[in-house]
Write a protein that holds these residues in place. Structure first.
Motif, mmCIF file in Angstrom:
data_model
loop_
_atom_site.group_PDB
_atom_site.id
_atom_site.type_symbol
_atom_site.label_atom_id
_atom_site.label_comp_id
_atom_site.label_asym_id
_atom_site.label_seq_id
_atom_site.Cartn_x
_atom_site.Cartn_y
_atom_site.Cartn_z
ATOM 1 N N VAL A 92 -5.627 44.351 65.130
ATOM 2 C CA VAL A 92 -4.381 44.885 64.710
ATOM 3 C C VAL A 92 -3.000 43.224 65.072
ATOM 4 O O VAL A 92 -3.517 43.295 65.915
ATOM 5 C CB VAL A 92 -3.506 46.113 65.214
ATOM 6 N N SER A 93 -2.890 43.058 63.602
ATOM 7 C CA SER A 93 -2.236 41.846 63.744
ATOM 8 C C SER A 93 -1.201 41.998 64.232
ATOM 9 O O SER A 93 -0.381 42.409 64.627
ATOM 10 C CB SER A 93 -1.111 41.351 62.277
ATOM 11 N N ASP A 94 -0.303 40.456 64.762
ATOM 12 C CA ASP A 94 0.983 40.770 65.683
ATOM 13 C C ASP A 94 2.121 41.876 64.607
ATOM 14 O O ASP A 94 2.269 41.611 62.798
ATOM 15 C CB ASP A 94 1.159 38.774 66.161
ATOM 16 N N ILE A 95 3.458 41.652 65.064
ATOM 17 C CA ILE A 95 4.220 41.833 64.675
ATOM 18 C C ILE A 95 4.819 41.100 63.825
ATOM 19 O O ILE A 95 5.201 40.389 64.346
ATOM 20 C CB ILE A 95 5.179 42.983 65.090
ATOM 21 N N ARG A 96 5.005 42.090 62.110
ATOM 22 C CA ARG A 96 6.422 40.759 61.651
ATOM 23 C C ARG A 96 7.697 41.421 60.874
ATOM 24 O O ARG A 96 7.433 42.769 60.775
ATOM 25 C CB ARG A 96 5.294 39.385 61.098
ATOM 26 N N HIS A 97 8.454 40.836 60.852
ATOM 27 C CA HIS A 97 9.606 41.363 60.007
ATOM 28 C C HIS A 97 9.944 40.540 58.548
ATOM 29 O O HIS A 97 10.162 38.808 58.908
ATOM 30 C CB HIS A 97 10.796 41.813 61.054
ATOM 31 N N LYS A 98 10.642 40.862 57.881
ATOM 32 C CA LYS A 98 11.541 40.027 56.930
ATOM 33 C C LYS A 98 13.203 39.188 57.246
ATOM 34 O O LYS A 98 14.157 39.971 58.286
ATOM 35 C CB LYS A 98 12.047 41.511 55.671
ATOM 36 N N THR A 99 12.951 38.176 56.652
ATOM 37 C CA THR A 99 13.993 37.292 57.095
ATOM 38 C C THR A 99 13.846 36.667 55.762
ATOM 39 O O THR A 99 13.091 36.316 55.829
ATOM 40 C CB THR A 99 13.639 36.593 58.170
ATOM 41 N N PRO A 100 15.072 36.096 55.816
ATOM 42 C CA PRO A 100 16.710 36.478 56.120
ATOM 43 C C PRO A 100 16.759 38.039 56.306
ATOM 44 O O PRO A 100 16.280 38.408 54.766
ATOM 45 C CB PRO A 100 17.843 35.837 55.956
ATOM 46 N N THR A 101 17.674 39.055 56.912
ATOM 47 C CA THR A 101 17.533 40.074 56.670
ATOM 48 C C THR A 101 18.211 40.906 55.487
ATOM 49 O O THR A 101 17.974 42.119 54.630
ATOM 50 C CB THR A 101 17.994 40.973 58.500
ATOM 51 N N GLY A 102 18.987 40.448 55.621
ATOM 52 C CA GLY A 102 20.120 40.921 54.249
ATOM 53 C C GLY A 102 19.536 40.467 53.299
ATOM 54 O O GLY A 102 19.762 41.160 52.206
ATOM 55 N N SER A 107 9.930 35.806 53.096
ATOM 56 C CA SER A 107 9.572 35.402 54.564
ATOM 57 C C SER A 107 10.077 36.226 55.377
ATOM 58 O O SER A 107 9.773 37.314 55.645
ATOM 59 C CB SER A 107 10.728 34.400 54.564
ATOM 60 N N PHE A 108 9.419 35.977 56.362
ATOM 61 C CA PHE A 108 8.614 36.692 57.811
ATOM 62 C C PHE A 108 8.811 36.522 58.967
ATOM 63 O O PHE A 108 8.866 34.591 58.906
ATOM 64 C CB PHE A 108 7.174 37.014 57.783
ATOM 65 N N SER A 121 9.813 46.035 59.333
ATOM 66 C CA SER A 121 8.434 45.159 60.036
ATOM 67 C C SER A 121 6.991 45.912 59.921
ATOM 68 O O SER A 121 7.027 46.872 59.071
ATOM 69 C CB SER A 121 9.236 46.472 61.308
ATOM 70 N N PHE A 122 5.623 45.721 59.730
ATOM 71 C CA PHE A 122 4.712 45.157 59.123
ATOM 72 C C PHE A 122 3.759 44.720 60.659
ATOM 73 O O PHE A 122 4.292 43.996 61.303
ATOM 74 C CB PHE A 122 4.395 44.349 57.946
ATOM 75 N N ALA A 123 2.505 45.146 60.407
ATOM 76 C CA ALA A 123 1.487 45.067 60.951
ATOM 77 C C ALA A 123 0.218 45.392 59.952
ATOM 78 O O ALA A 123 0.669 45.772 59.018
ATOM 79 C CB ALA A 123 1.010 45.475 62.413
#
Length: 143
Positions: A92-102, A107-108, A121-123
């Motif tokens: 499983v890949s590393d976890i990533r999240h959306k950025t900027p959040t608002g 981008s992640f 958040s995704f993997a």
């Protein structure tokens, strides 16, 4: 009018290998394994808590093995799910999240969304043929 997604066909090259991966490593439940002839076999599996199943088999699709991309599995705790899959031998890949959040611009950033917001958040992981799955966190605060 009401539509319901019930089954998604996953193209695989080796049914038994894929069956073992989805049941033993990912933890899907085996619903059906039916093969009335050497030319046809359908295996239906369902992720825990899902109303949509997957089918793998022989003679059920002309799609190339490994051609599925970005099928989503939504989980309430991405960190725990990732750890569980890694323990069972799934890469499983590393976890990533959306950025900027608002005001997400595509981008992640590494790690979980700091607020554990839904859909943020995704993997990723793939089956032995390269069919691609995305784990997405939703409902963390209500779990």
């Amino acid at each position: 009018m009401k539509f319901s997604v019930e089954v998604i066909t996953i193209p695989v090259s080796d049914v038994d290998r894929a069956l073992q991966f989805y049941v033993d490593k990912v933890g899907f439940a085996l619903d059906v394994d039916y093969s009335p002839s050497g030319a046809f076999r359908v295996v239906q599996l369902t992720p825990s808590g899902s109303s949509c199943s997957i089918q793998i088999g022989k003679g059920i699709t002309e799609a190339l093995a490994g051609s599925l991309r970005n099928a989503y599995l939504v989980v309430t705790d991405l960190e725990a799910t990732r750890r569980h899959l890694l323990e069972r031998g799934v890469q499983v890949s590393d976890i990533r999240h959306k950025t900027p959040t608002g005001a997400w611009n595509g981008s992640f950033a590494p790690g979980l969304d700091p607020t554990r917001g839904d859909y943020a958040s995704f993997a990723d992981f793939s089956d032995p043929d390269g069919n691609g799955w995305v784990l997405q966190e939703r409902g963390y605060r209500t779990a």
